[in-house]
Design a protein around this motif. Structure first.
Motif, short mmCIF file in Angstrom:
data_model
loop_
_atom_site.label_atom_id
_atom_site.label_comp_id
_atom_site.label_asym_id
_atom_site.label_seq_id
_atom_site.Cartn_x
_atom_site.Cartn_y
_atom_site.Cartn_z
N ARG A 4 0.90 -1.14 0.14
CA ARG A 4 -0.07 0.21 -0.02
C ARG A 4 1.09 1.33 0.02
O ARG A 4 1.81 1.47 0.95
CB ARG A 4 -0.76 0.12 1.24
N ALA A 5 0.37 2.24 -0.84
CA ALA A 5 1.07 3.28 -0.87
C ALA A 5 0.97 4.45 0.32
O ALA A 5 -0.05 4.29 0.67
CB ALA A 5 0.92 4.35 -2.09
N LEU A 7 0.01 7.52 1.97
CA LEU A 7 -0.72 9.19 1.89
C LEU A 7 -0.62 9.78 3.25
O LEU A 7 -1.23 9.40 3.99
CB LEU A 7 -2.20 8.97 1.31
N LEU A 194 0.49 10.56 -10.64
CA LEU A 194 0.71 9.45 -9.96
C LEU A 194 0.83 8.22 -10.93
O LEU A 194 1.78 7.37 -10.63
CB LEU A 194 -0.89 9.20 -9.18
N ARG A 198 4.17 6.18 -9.82
CA ARG A 198 3.84 4.72 -9.25
C ARG A 198 4.52 3.80 -10.04
O ARG A 198 5.00 2.89 -9.59
CB ARG A 198 2.46 4.37 -9.08
N ASP A 203 6.36 5.31 -3.78
CA ASP A 203 5.08 4.95 -3.13
C ASP A 203 4.71 5.88 -1.72
O ASP A 203 4.20 5.03 -0.80
CB ASP A 203 5.52 3.68 -2.75
N PHE A 205 3.37 9.78 -0.68
CA PHE A 205 2.78 10.98 -1.44
C PHE A 205 2.04 11.92 -0.36
O PHE A 205 1.51 11.32 0.67
CB PHE A 205 1.87 10.64 -2.53
N TRP A 228 -8.04 10.51 -3.35
CA TRP A 228 -6.41 10.21 -3.50
C TRP A 228 -6.22 8.70 -2.96
O TRP A 228 -5.50 7.99 -3.57
CB TRP A 228 -5.42 11.27 -2.79
N ARG A 229 -6.80 8.64 -2.07
CA ARG A 229 -6.62 7.09 -1.33
C ARG A 229 -7.19 6.01 -2.55
O ARG A 229 -6.36 5.02 -2.66
CB ARG A 229 -7.49 6.85 -0.09
N LEU A 232 -4.47 5.74 -5.12
CA LEU A 232 -3.29 5.35 -4.77
C LEU A 232 -3.59 3.58 -4.90
O LEU A 232 -2.36 2.90 -4.88
CB LEU A 232 -2.83 5.91 -3.65
N ASP A 233 -4.62 3.26 -4.63
CA ASP A 233 -4.98 1.79 -4.23
C ASP A 233 -5.33 1.11 -5.67
O ASP A 233 -5.32 -0.29 -5.37
CB ASP A 233 -6.17 1.59 -3.48
#
Length: 240
Positions: A4-5, A7, A194, A198, A203, A205, A228-229, A232-233
């Protein structure tokens, strides 16, 4: 499976913090006075935010706009008070007038925060020599806690710094001296950046105004953070 990135969202108070966590933030950067681009928050503000959320908090140590350390003794007092209140992670970073890292200021503050993890903030984007700054810091007193660089790759923001960010991520992946700390991308960051970031392996931000569609006079919007979440997912497209 990709991890998981991270945030990170800027929070000015408990209302921001609660909304950011609800939207899916993994960590908060705590500051005050965004007119000065983010200064050290009061101890009481930290305590209120800590009571409101249970995600990690990184607390800014910065007395004035710009990247000069200013009154280091006063900053050390603030850092000690925040540590006494329970702060465990910090954000700091100062330059000398010629654009080199202010190692004396860094050493003084990292002695006070005593092994806590910390981010060197966007002073790196104003450095005379980014690579030299990283190498100097990697060998400096207090460097053991340095685990992150907050950077846009350029003073003007991610649009201008994208190529630098991709190159520095490659050096991080290669294990070059000075490139062990994680790159936290922030400063003019948009959702459109992104995919390239990515795909290159970045990973982590950092967002501030992007979490506040109504501007800095309004609180963090959980819906904006969730956008954003969710971005990123998404599965990461591999670079050719």
């Amino acid at each position: 499976m990709s991890k998981r990135a991270l945030l990170e969202v800027i929070a000015l108070g408990p209302q921001d913090a609660v909304a950011a966590q609800a939207g899916g933030a993994d960590r908060l950067e705590l500051v005050t006075d965004m007119a000065a681009d983010g200064l050290t928050p009061p101890r009481a503000t930290f305590a209120a935010i800590r009571a409101a959320v249970d995600i990690p908090l990184r607390v800014m140590l910065r007395a004035a706009d710009g990247f000069a350390a200013g009154d280091v003794a006063a900053l050390c007092e603030e850092a000690a008070a925040l540590r006494a209140e329970g702060a465990e992670e910090f954000v700091l970073g100062f330059l000398t007038p010629d654009g080199r890292p202010d190692l004396d200021a860094v050493a003084a503050l990292t002695e006070v925060i005593d092994g806590c993890r910390w981010t060197f903030h966007r002073a790196v984007d104003r450095a005379a020599d980014r690579d030299a700054l990283r190498r100097e810091l990697s060998a400096a007193a207090g460097a053991a806690g340095l685990d992150t660089y907050l950077t846009a790759g350029a003073a003007q923001g991610v649009d201008e710094g994208l190529t630098t960010l991709l190159a520095e991520q490659a050096r991080t992946a290669a294990g070059e001296q000075g490139y062990a700390p994680r790159i936290l991308v922030g400063g003019g960051l948009g959702l459109g950046h992104l995919p390239a970031l990515r795909a290159a392996g970045l990973d982590a931000f950092h967002i501030g105004s992007a979490a506040r569609p109504a501007g800095w006079s309004a609180p963090v919007d959980a819906v904006a953070v969730r956008e954003w979440r969710q971005a990123l997912d998404q599965p990461v497209a591999q670079r050719a």
